[in-house]
Design a protein around this motif. Structure first.
Motif, PDB file in Angstrom:
ATOM      1  N   VAL A 151       0.872  -1.181   0.000  1.00  0.00           N
ATOM      2  CA  VAL A 151       0.000   0.000   0.000  1.00  0.00           C
ATOM      3  C   VAL A 151       0.900   1.220   0.000  1.00  0.00           C
ATOM      4  CG1 VAL A 151      -1.723   1.340   1.271  1.00  0.00           C
ATOM      5  CG2 VAL A 151      -1.875  -1.164   1.211  1.00  0.00           C
ATOM      6  N   VAL A 152       0.594   2.178  -0.875  1.00  0.00           N
ATOM      7  CA  VAL A 152       1.372   3.410  -0.953  1.00  0.00           C
ATOM      8  C   VAL A 152       0.454   4.589  -0.692  1.00  0.00           C
ATOM      9  CG1 VAL A 152       2.789   4.908  -2.400  1.00  0.00           C
ATOM     10  CG2 VAL A 152       2.989   2.414  -2.615  1.00  0.00           C
ATOM     11  N   PHE A 153       0.851   5.450   0.245  1.00  0.00           N
ATOM     12  CA  PHE A 153       0.133   6.701   0.493  1.00  0.00           C
ATOM     13  C   PHE A 153       0.881   7.833  -0.189  1.00  0.00           C
ATOM     14  CE2 PHE A 153      -1.305   4.172   4.143  1.00  0.00           C
ATOM     15  CZ  PHE A 153      -2.669   4.434   4.127  1.00  0.00           C
ATOM     16  N   THR A 154       0.123   8.681  -0.898  1.00  0.00           N
ATOM     17  CA  THR A 154       0.716   9.859  -1.525  1.00  0.00           C
ATOM     18  C   THR A 154      -0.327  10.973  -1.537  1.00  0.00           C
ATOM     19  OG1 THR A 154       2.063  10.566  -3.412  1.00  0.00           O
ATOM     20  CG2 THR A 154       0.071   9.304  -3.912  1.00  0.00           C
ATOM     21  N   GLY A 155       0.021  12.135  -2.115  1.00  0.00           N
ATOM     22  CA  GLY A 155      -0.874  13.287  -2.082  1.00  0.00           C
ATOM     23  C   GLY A 155      -0.726  14.054  -0.775  1.00  0.00           C
ATOM     24  N   GLY A 156      -1.326  15.237  -0.719  1.00  0.00           N
ATOM     25  CA  GLY A 156      -1.147  16.117   0.439  1.00  0.00           C
ATOM     26  C   GLY A 156      -1.536  15.487   1.761  1.00  0.00           C
ATOM     27  N   ILE A 157      -2.680  14.799   1.817  1.00  0.00           N
ATOM     28  CA  ILE A 157      -3.110  14.135   3.044  1.00  0.00           C
ATOM     29  C   ILE A 157      -2.327  12.850   3.246  1.00  0.00           C
ATOM     30  CG2 ILE A 157      -5.045  13.012   4.212  1.00  0.00           C
ATOM     31  CD1 ILE A 157      -6.918  14.921   2.735  1.00  0.00           C
ATOM     32  N   GLY A 158      -2.188  12.071   2.194  1.00  0.00           N
ATOM     33  CA  GLY A 158      -1.484  10.797   2.305  1.00  0.00           C
ATOM     34  C   GLY A 158      -0.049  10.936   2.753  1.00  0.00           C
ATOM     35  N   GLU A 159       0.611  12.005   2.313  1.00  0.00           N
ATOM     36  CA  GLU A 159       2.014  12.207   2.662  1.00  0.00           C
ATOM     37  C   GLU A 159       2.196  12.849   4.036  1.00  0.00           C
ATOM     38  OE1 GLU A 159       3.748  14.539  -0.484  1.00  0.00           O
ATOM     39  OE2 GLU A 159       2.822  13.278  -2.027  1.00  0.00           O
ATOM     40  N   ASN A 160       1.190  13.580   4.514  1.00  0.00           N
ATOM     41  CA  ASN A 160       1.405  14.425   5.692  1.00  0.00           C
ATOM     42  C   ASN A 160       0.535  14.117   6.899  1.00  0.00           C
ATOM     43  OD1 ASN A 160       3.394  16.401   4.514  1.00  0.00           O
ATOM     44  ND2 ASN A 160       1.712  16.731   3.083  1.00  0.00           N
ATOM     45  N   SER A 161      -0.537  13.358   6.744  1.00  0.00           N
ATOM     46  CA  SER A 161      -1.418  13.097   7.882  1.00  0.00           C
ATOM     47  C   SER A 161      -1.163  11.702   8.459  1.00  0.00           C
ATOM     48  CB  SER A 161      -2.892  13.230   7.480  1.00  0.00           C
ATOM     49  OG  SER A 161      -3.714  12.883   8.580  1.00  0.00           O
ATOM     50  N   ALA A 162      -0.399  11.660   9.543  1.00  0.00           N
ATOM     51  CA  ALA A 162      -0.167  10.384  10.229  1.00  0.00           C
ATOM     52  C   ALA A 162      -1.471   9.837  10.798  1.00  0.00           C
ATOM     53  CB  ALA A 162       0.864  10.583  11.343  1.00  0.00           C
ATOM     54  N   LEU A 163      -2.371  10.748  11.212  1.00  0.00           N
ATOM     55  CA  LEU A 163      -3.647  10.319  11.776  1.00  0.00           C
ATOM     56  C   LEU A 163      -4.476   9.562  10.745  1.00  0.00           C
ATOM     57  CD1 LEU A 163      -5.806  10.356  14.031  1.00  0.00           C
ATOM     58  CD2 LEU A 163      -6.603  12.542  13.071  1.00  0.00           C
ATOM     59  N   VAL A 164      -4.588  10.105   9.556  1.00  0.00           N
ATOM     60  CA  VAL A 164      -5.379   9.446   8.511  1.00  0.00           C
ATOM     61  C   VAL A 164      -4.766   8.105   8.138  1.00  0.00           C
ATOM     62  CG1 VAL A 164      -6.043   9.596   6.072  1.00  0.00           C
ATOM     63  CG2 VAL A 164      -6.397  11.557   7.583  1.00  0.00           C
ATOM     64  N   ARG A 165      -3.448   8.057   7.961  1.00  0.00           N
ATOM     65  CA  ARG A 165      -2.807   6.785   7.621  1.00  0.00           C
ATOM     66  C   ARG A 165      -3.061   5.741   8.699  1.00  0.00           C
ATOM     67  NH1 ARG A 165       1.800  10.277   6.172  1.00  0.00           N
ATOM     68  NH2 ARG A 165       2.757   9.629   8.157  1.00  0.00           N
ATOM     69  N   GLU A 166      -2.963   6.152   9.967  1.00  0.00           N
ATOM     70  CA  GLU A 166      -3.188   5.211  11.070  1.00  0.00           C
ATOM     71  C   GLU A 166      -4.621   4.701  11.059  1.00  0.00           C
ATOM     72  OE1 GLU A 166      -3.403   5.185  15.964  1.00  0.00           O
ATOM     73  OE2 GLU A 166      -2.379   6.828  14.934  1.00  0.00           O
ATOM     74  N   ARG A 167      -5.589   5.606  10.898  1.00  0.00           N
ATOM     75  CA  ARG A 167      -6.992   5.202  10.947  1.00  0.00           C
ATOM     76  C   ARG A 167      -7.356   4.270   9.788  1.00  0.00           C
ATOM     77  NH1 ARG A 167      -9.807   9.241  13.935  1.00  0.00           N
ATOM     78  NH2 ARG A 167      -8.594   9.547  15.846  1.00  0.00           N
ATOM     79  N   ILE A 168      -6.699   4.457   8.651  1.00  0.00           N
ATOM     80  CA  ILE A 168      -6.980   3.583   7.517  1.00  0.00           C
ATOM     81  C   ILE A 168      -6.382   2.196   7.724  1.00  0.00           C
ATOM     82  CG2 ILE A 168      -6.506   3.210   5.047  1.00  0.00           C
ATOM     83  CD1 ILE A 168      -6.716   6.247   4.681  1.00  0.00           C
ATOM     84  N   CYS A 169      -5.218   2.131   8.340  1.00  0.00           N
ATOM     85  CA  CYS A 169      -4.483   0.862   8.449  1.00  0.00           C
ATOM     86  C   CYS A 169      -4.754   0.087   9.734  1.00  0.00           C
ATOM     87  CB  CYS A 169      -2.975   1.132   8.360  1.00  0.00           C
ATOM     88  SG  CYS A 169      -2.430   1.718   6.750  1.00  0.00           S
TER      89      CYS A 169
END
Length: 410
Positions: A321-339
């Motif tokens: 899984v690769v996160f990119t884009g403004g939110i994907g690259e910078n929001s640790a909270l969003v990445r954590e909640r998704i994973c």
């Protein structure tokens, strides 16, 4: 030395770059952006390759995209008077069903692309305004269109169609997918740095003011969360994402809303802004910590998790899984909640690495590698333009694009 200008126009912003054509890859010598076009806080930022801020005076604001383009091109010419512009590369959001690679722009195909504006009303007209402005400013330069939809033309039919009578598919009503330039960059980056993952099953989340997910096998798109237009799939800054079409019928029939009113609602007043009643910016919502802000973030994450699972099924499994884009690259909270709690899928998040915004944010024991890779659409555009003006100099890039195109048409 010759140079390429890149123009990437959004609904309220304009990204740009100036690249020198040297070695085996274009090199950025200046990148920048115009934000909040048409608003009172409009601004231009431009940074040289050595990190120096380049002056951009905007005493009376920036009224519209045409004004923004004029000021950007003025800035480039003023700051780099010796630059020899041989090509201008343009992000064009919609290429229709037939364009699966960049093309040289002419008055004839420019008109044909203008006819696709109803498919992407917040982007296509501004993209084409950029082309016309560049044609006037640099009449001898090659104008190259790079389509956001091109990367997804490799979709199998079942991921490309709707369950409508087939004549609608034939007239162009189908799933196109978007953010293709970003996905192309990630695909190429994986091919260069992680060839084993590139050859496997990868889901990329381009999460930003515009948001989508793409499932890839061997670097090629086989499924995307976005569909006929750029409002389908995930919720975005101001766009609603997935919506029962019956809602639109209800708004028209029972509430008497016009097409323009519904368009404004779905494109400009929904998404994070509509849910939170506060802002379309994830950073603002995370800091606000109000009830509605938390609800907006939760819905965004819920839809992303749902799409992640759906695309894993499309791929028949998952390797990365690769996160990119403004939110994907910078929001640790969003990445954590998704994973979080995705161990059943093979995802085990390293919370410390995620908080530190590391490149790999999964644990060593995770069966699925989770990565954060900053995207670079401007470099993709510059490479495409360079291939047109110096095909021999950039033969390796041309060969890579050719092999992708062959795979897409198979």
């Amino acid at each position: 030395m010759t140079h390429v200008v890149t123009l990437n126009a959004g609904s309220s912003s304009l990204k740009f770059g100036l690249f020198s054509l040297q070695a085996d890859d274009p090199v950025a010598i200046c990148t920048g952006a115009v934000d909040r076009i048409g608003g009172s806080g409009a601004s231009i930022t431009a940074i040289s390759a050595d990190g120096k801020a380049l002056g951009a005076d905007v005493p009376q604001g920036i009224a519209d995209h045409r004004d923004a383009l004029t000021q950007v091109l003025d800035l480039i010419v003023r700051q780099f008077p010796d630059a020899h512009i041989t090509a201008v590369g343009h992000r064009i959001v919609h290429g229709g069903p037939h364009h699966d690679r960049p093309i040289l722009l002419t008055p004839d195909n420019l008109q044909a692309l203008d006819e696709l504006s109803p498919f992407a009303p917040l982007h296509q007209p501004y993209n084409l305004d950029g082309v016309r402005a560049a044609m006037q400013r640099f009449p001898d330069a090659a104008q190259v269109a790079c389509f956001d939809t091109a990367f997804h033309r490799s979709h199998p039919w079942v991921n490309d169609t709707f369950a409508l009578p087939t004549e609608y598919y034939d007239m162009g009503v189908r799933r196109y997918g978007f953010h293709g330039l970003s996905y192309e960059y990630i695909s190429d980056h994986l091919a260069r740095t992680a060839p084993l993952l590139y050859g496997g099953r990868v889901i990329v989340g381009h999460l930003g003011n515009g948001a989508s997910m793409c499932g890839m096998i061997h670097g090629r798109s086989v499924g995307s969360s976005m569909g006929f237009t750029a409002i389908d799939g995930l919720p975005m800054g101001t766009r609603c994402g997935q919506l029962d079409p019956g809602v639109v019928l209800y708004l028209m029939d029972q509430k008497g809303m016009s097409v323009d009113e519904i368009t404004d609602l779905l494109y400009c007043k929904s998404g994070l802004l509509g849910l939170s009643g506060l802002s379309s910016d994830m950073r603002t919502l995370e800091q606000a910590d109000t009830g509605r802000a938390r609800q907006a973030i939760s819905y965004f994450n819920f839809r992303a998790r749902r799409e992640l699972g759906a695309l894993a099924a499309v791929l028949g499994g998952l390797d990365a899984v690769v996160f990119t884009g403004g939110i994907g690259e910078n929001s640790a909270l969003v990445r954590e909640r998704i994973c979080v709690n995705m161990g059943w899928m093979g995802i085990e998040l390293d919370h410390d690495a995620n908080t530190d915004h590391a490149r790999i944010i999964s644990t060593p024991l995770s069966r699925v590698q989770v990565m954060v890779i900053p995207t670079n659409e401007e470099l993709v555009i510059a490479r495409a333009a360079a291939r047109f003006v110096y095909p021999h100099m950039y033969q390796s890039l041309l060969d890579h694009a050719g092999s992708d195109a062959e795979g897409k048409s198979a």
